[in-house]
Design a protein around this motif. Structure first.
Motif, PDB file in Angstrom:
ATOM      1  N   GLU A  70      11.838 104.145  -7.967  1.00  0.00           N
ATOM      2  CA  GLU A  70      10.945 103.015  -7.790  1.00  0.00           C
ATOM      3  C   GLU A  70       9.554 103.342  -8.340  1.00  0.00           C
ATOM      4  O   GLU A  70       9.083 104.478  -8.190  1.00  0.00           O
ATOM      5  CB  GLU A  70      10.864 102.768  -6.277  1.00  0.00           C
ATOM      6  N   ASN A  71       8.934 102.343  -8.964  1.00  0.00           N
ATOM      7  CA  ASN A  71       7.559 102.450  -9.488  1.00  0.00           C
ATOM      8  C   ASN A  71       7.396 103.347 -10.715  1.00  0.00           C
ATOM      9  O   ASN A  71       6.282 103.463 -11.222  1.00  0.00           O
ATOM     10  CB  ASN A  71       6.562 102.887  -8.402  1.00  0.00           C
ATOM     11  N   GLN A  72       8.460 103.969 -11.173  1.00  0.00           N
ATOM     12  CA  GLN A  72       8.348 104.681 -12.448  1.00  0.00           C
ATOM     13  C   GLN A  72       8.388 103.663 -13.592  1.00  0.00           C
ATOM     14  O   GLN A  72       8.684 102.482 -13.375  1.00  0.00           O
ATOM     15  CB  GLN A  72       9.480 105.703 -12.593  1.00  0.00           C
ATOM     16  N   THR A  73       8.080 104.141 -14.791  1.00  0.00           N
ATOM     17  CA  THR A  73       8.013 103.267 -15.963  1.00  0.00           C
ATOM     18  C   THR A  73       9.073 103.696 -16.975  1.00  0.00           C
ATOM     19  O   THR A  73       9.305 104.891 -17.163  1.00  0.00           O
ATOM     20  CB  THR A  73       6.599 103.362 -16.577  1.00  0.00           C
ATOM     21  N   VAL A  74       9.714 102.704 -17.606  1.00  0.00           N
ATOM     22  CA  VAL A  74      10.714 102.976 -18.639  1.00  0.00           C
ATOM     23  C   VAL A  74      10.344 102.180 -19.891  1.00  0.00           C
ATOM     24  O   VAL A  74      10.118 100.972 -19.814  1.00  0.00           O
ATOM     25  CB  VAL A  74      12.129 102.571 -18.163  1.00  0.00           C
ATOM     26  N   VAL A  75      10.279 102.866 -21.029  1.00  0.00           N
ATOM     27  CA  VAL A  75       9.944 102.205 -22.289  1.00  0.00           C
ATOM     28  C   VAL A  75      11.151 101.409 -22.790  1.00  0.00           C
ATOM     29  O   VAL A  75      12.252 101.966 -22.926  1.00  0.00           O
ATOM     30  CB  VAL A  75       9.527 103.246 -23.354  1.00  0.00           C
ATOM     31  N   VAL A  76      10.928 100.102 -23.026  1.00  0.00           N
ATOM     32  CA  VAL A  76      11.996  99.197 -23.462  1.00  0.00           C
ATOM     33  C   VAL A  76      11.423  98.307 -24.576  1.00  0.00           C
ATOM     34  O   VAL A  76      10.304  97.824 -24.447  1.00  0.00           O
ATOM     35  CB  VAL A  76      12.462  98.298 -22.272  1.00  0.00           C
ATOM     36  N   PRO A  77      12.168  98.083 -25.656  1.00  0.00           N
ATOM     37  CA  PRO A  77      11.642  97.159 -26.674  1.00  0.00           C
ATOM     38  C   PRO A  77      11.614  95.732 -26.136  1.00  0.00           C
ATOM     39  O   PRO A  77      12.486  95.348 -25.352  1.00  0.00           O
ATOM     40  CB  PRO A  77      12.655  97.287 -27.818  1.00  0.00           C
ATOM     41  N   SER A  78      10.628  94.948 -26.590  1.00  0.00           N
ATOM     42  CA  SER A  78      10.613  93.537 -26.200  1.00  0.00           C
ATOM     43  C   SER A  78      11.699  92.783 -26.961  1.00  0.00           C
ATOM     44  O   SER A  78      12.268  91.811 -26.466  1.00  0.00           O
ATOM     45  CB  SER A  78       9.240  92.917 -26.485  1.00  0.00           C
ATOM     46  N   MET A  79      11.991  93.256 -28.189  1.00  0.00           N
ATOM     47  CA  MET A  79      13.005  92.602 -29.019  1.00  0.00           C
ATOM     48  C   MET A  79      14.376  93.139 -28.629  1.00  0.00           C
ATOM     49  O   MET A  79      14.928  94.049 -29.263  1.00  0.00           O
ATOM     50  CB  MET A  79      12.694  92.883 -30.492  1.00  0.00           C
ATOM     51  N   THR A  80      14.914  92.608 -27.532  1.00  0.00           N
ATOM     52  CA  THR A  80      16.251  93.006 -27.080  1.00  0.00           C
ATOM     53  C   THR A  80      16.817  91.937 -26.175  1.00  0.00           C
ATOM     54  O   THR A  80      16.161  90.930 -25.878  1.00  0.00           O
ATOM     55  CB  THR A  80      16.240  94.368 -26.362  1.00  0.00           C
ATOM     56  N   PHE A  81      18.044  92.183 -25.727  1.00  0.00           N
ATOM     57  CA  PHE A  81      18.727  91.286 -24.802  1.00  0.00           C
ATOM     58  C   PHE A  81      18.260  91.574 -23.368  1.00  0.00           C
ATOM     59  O   PHE A  81      17.790  92.679 -23.065  1.00  0.00           O
ATOM     60  CB  PHE A  81      20.240  91.506 -24.930  1.00  0.00           C
ATOM     61  N   ALA A  82      18.426  90.594 -22.514  1.00  0.00           N
ATOM     62  CA  ALA A  82      18.017  90.672 -21.108  1.00  0.00           C
ATOM     63  C   ALA A  82      18.401  91.988 -20.427  1.00  0.00           C
ATOM     64  O   ALA A  82      17.605  92.574 -19.676  1.00  0.00           O
ATOM     65  CB  ALA A  82      18.649  89.510 -20.348  1.00  0.00           C
ATOM     66  N   ALA A  83      19.625  92.464 -20.724  1.00  0.00           N
ATOM     67  CA  ALA A  83      20.193  93.594 -19.979  1.00  0.00           C
ATOM     68  C   ALA A  83      19.319  94.850 -20.040  1.00  0.00           C
ATOM     69  O   ALA A  83      19.186  95.567 -19.041  1.00  0.00           O
ATOM     70  CB  ALA A  83      21.589  93.918 -20.516  1.00  0.00           C
ATOM     71  N   THR A  84      18.738  95.131 -21.211  1.00  0.00           N
ATOM     72  CA  THR A  84      18.025  96.397 -21.418  1.00  0.00           C
ATOM     73  C   THR A  84      16.877  96.576 -20.430  1.00  0.00           C
ATOM     74  O   THR A  84      16.590  97.701 -19.997  1.00  0.00           O
ATOM     75  CB  THR A  84      17.496  96.480 -22.868  1.00  0.00           C
ATOM     76  N   ALA A  85      16.222  95.462 -20.080  1.00  0.00           N
ATOM     77  CA  ALA A  85      15.080  95.565 -19.160  1.00  0.00           C
ATOM     78  C   ALA A  85      15.460  95.260 -17.714  1.00  0.00           C
ATOM     79  O   ALA A  85      14.884  95.816 -16.783  1.00  0.00           O
ATOM     80  CB  ALA A  85      13.961  94.626 -19.610  1.00  0.00           C
ATOM     81  N   GLU A  86      16.439  94.389 -17.521  1.00  0.00           N
ATOM     82  CA  GLU A  86      16.757  94.012 -16.130  1.00  0.00           C
ATOM     83  C   GLU A  86      17.253  95.221 -15.343  1.00  0.00           C
ATOM     84  O   GLU A  86      16.979  95.338 -14.144  1.00  0.00           O
ATOM     85  CB  GLU A  86      17.761  92.858 -16.072  1.00  0.00           C
ATOM     86  N   VAL A  87      17.942  96.132 -16.009  1.00  0.00           N
ATOM     87  CA  VAL A  87      18.455  97.307 -15.291  1.00  0.00           C
ATOM     88  C   VAL A  87      17.304  98.169 -14.769  1.00  0.00           C
ATOM     89  O   VAL A  87      17.447  98.854 -13.748  1.00  0.00           O
ATOM     90  CB  VAL A  87      19.422  98.154 -16.155  1.00  0.00           C
ATOM     91  N   VAL A  88      16.165  98.133 -15.457  1.00  0.00           N
ATOM     92  CA  VAL A  88      14.975  98.861 -14.980  1.00  0.00           C
ATOM     93  C   VAL A  88      14.448  98.186 -13.717  1.00  0.00           C
ATOM     94  O   VAL A  88      14.102  98.846 -12.725  1.00  0.00           O
ATOM     95  CB  VAL A  88      13.893  98.895 -16.081  1.00  0.00           C
ATOM     96  N   ARG A  89      14.463  96.853 -13.722  1.00  0.00           N
ATOM     97  CA  ARG A  89      13.984  96.101 -12.548  1.00  0.00           C
ATOM     98  C   ARG A  89      14.896  96.322 -11.341  1.00  0.00           C
ATOM     99  O   ARG A  89      14.435  96.206 -10.199  1.00  0.00           O
ATOM    100  CB  ARG A  89      13.875  94.602 -12.885  1.00  0.00           C
ATOM    101  N   TYR A  90      16.186  96.616 -11.568  1.00  0.00           N
ATOM    102  CA  TYR A  90      17.086  96.881 -10.430  1.00  0.00           C
ATOM    103  C   TYR A  90      16.523  97.985  -9.529  1.00  0.00           C
ATOM    104  O   TYR A  90      16.836  98.058  -8.344  1.00  0.00           O
ATOM    105  CB  TYR A  90      18.475  97.344 -10.899  1.00  0.00           C
ATOM    106  N   PHE A  91      15.748  98.911 -10.131  1.00  0.00           N
ATOM    107  CA  PHE A  91      15.185 100.049  -9.375  1.00  0.00           C
ATOM    108  C   PHE A  91      13.788  99.740  -8.850  1.00  0.00           C
ATOM    109  O   PHE A  91      13.128 100.630  -8.330  1.00  0.00           O
ATOM    110  CB  PHE A  91      15.108 101.285 -10.284  1.00  0.00           C
TER     111      PHE A  91
END
Ligand SMILES: *Cc1c(COP(=O)(O)O)cnc(C)c1O
Length: 398
Positions: A70-91
């Motif tokens: 929780e509260n850590q940061t993960v680098v994710v491209p903005s140009m991607t599908f929903a899945a790549t970032a939503e999994v970060v939000r799961y935490f």
């Protein structure tokens, strides 16, 4: 003519294997899935593979296995599908959205470095990076691994588009399969991906501890999987060691996957020849920029993305797609960048210009129909239709 955006290529081999599985009475994760994992590892050159019911599940398990908090940061491209970032939000962790390169749409390593520096100044704990190989062309993994070393980041490759894709640093090197430097790589077998199981995915790694953690967490945090538990060579006893998930792939799906995988090279050749025909036929259409082909890359051709030179046209991208649709052609857009979606925009207060290259590319991009069984005639029809739309909608000022 009616040309869908995508059509899966299914032969009697897939169909007979599914029937065989249905008759075997073992429908869930079992021998066919084990075989699929084994063959996938061999094909991709990984030590271990775990079959799951989506690439999203694979990405989630990967972040869990590397210990994202929780509260850590993960680098994710903005140009991607929903899945790549939503999994970060799961935490309840933060996706640090970064920009892409204008040529291949993959992560811009210099932009990542600037944004990590800013995040560190604000006291963020940047823990990982998830590069996406957009459309099936491998990004700058050498640059990303250098960043990972400098900033101590875990590297999880979103290789959803890449079964298969290859790269090398220069022409004297041997070709490397995608996923060969990241700690975990994740693949998608969604219906329109390069190989499919309807829904499905794979998480691959060379690290035994990571695969064991992902195996356990993919099935309720149970220390033994159902196949071993219920078949003769296993024991009835199991223990729950963590609150896991329910992400296992069924043998019905793996039956399709086994034959799709055995056909992966053939399917790749078919897509490649379609892409090459598109590029050949689009030559001389000044209003269209064909996909950039980076040196030392073997593209999977999951997507064939053209860009419109909007200054030469009197219509915008949306209208262009509508006009192709009127001619029976199904197109798509990959993607509206994540920072422009209401959820991320409102949560982090983004404006489009915060991630400028992705925001501006978004207005220009169209993914054309591309599937293995697409005929020459169909490719010709799409390009003729594009030429028609261009001819009827040139910018009068030019
Ligand atoms: C399709 C896709 C995913 C998710 O795959 P699923 O198998 O549908 O979960 C993840 N990342 C990218 C870039 C994708 O295109």
């Amino acid at each position: 003519m009616n040309i869908p955006f995508y059509k899966p290529s299914i032969t009697d081999d897939e169909i007979h294997e599914v029937i065989d599985t249905l008759r075997s009475a073992w429908l869930t994760t079992g021998p066919k899935t084990k075989q699929f994992e084994k063959e996938f590892s061999a094909y991709m050159g990984h030590s271990y593979s775990l079959a799951v019911n989506s690439c999203t599940a694979a990405l989630h398990l990967a972040l869990e296995a590397v210990g994202l908090k929780e509260n850590q940061t993960v680098v994710v491209p903005s140009m991607t599908f929903a899945a790549t970032a939503e999994v970060v939000r799961y935490f309840n962790a933060r996706p640090l959205l970064v920009d892409c390169r204008e040529d291949d749409f993959n992560i811009d390593v210099d932009d990542v470095e600037r944004r990590i520096e800013d995040a560190l100044k604000k006291g963020e704990d940047v823990a990982a990076i998830i590069p996406v190989h957009v459309g099936g062309q491998v990004g700058d993994m050498t640059g990303i691994m250098r960043l990972a070393d400098n900033y101590n980041l875990r590297v999880i490759e979103d290789a959803a588009h890449c079964c298969p894709a290859y790269y090398r640093d220069d022409t004297t090197d041997v070709w490397k399969q995608v996923g060969s430097v990241g700690e975990i790589s994740c693949y998608s077998f969604y219906a329109n991906k390069t190989i499919t199981t309807g829904e499905g995915g794979m998480a691959c790694t060379n690290d035994r501890e990571l695969i064991e953690r992902m195996q356990i967490m993919s099935l309720h945090g149970i220390s033994r999987d159902a196949w071993k538990r219920f078949s003769g060579d296993g024991s009835w006893y199991y223990e729950i060691i963590a609150p896991g998930f329910k992400y296992n792939l069924t043998d019905v799906a793996s039956s399709i996957g086994l034959h799709q995988l055995r056909r992966a090279d053939a399917l790749h050749r078919m897509r490649t020849s379609r892409a090459e025909l598109y590029t050949e036929l689009l030559k001389g259409v000044d209003e269209i920029i064909p996909p950039f082909q980076k040196e030392n890359r073997i593209h999977s051709w999951h997507l064939y993305v053209i860009r419109l030179r909007l200054s030469k046209l009197s219509i915008d991208r949306g209208e262009f797609i509508t006009k192709l649709k009127e001619k029976g052609i199904g197109c798509s857009v990959h993607w509206l960048p994540l920072h422009m979606h209401p959820y991320y925009r409102d949560l982090y207060g983004y404006v489009p210009e915060d991630i400028p290259v992705a925001a501006s590319l978004y207005n220009e991009i169209i993914s054309l129909p591309l599937y293995p069984d697409m005929t020459d005639e169909e490719v010709h029809y799409v390009v003729d239709s594009i030429r028609d739309v261009v001819a009827g909608n040139r910018n009068a000022g030019l």
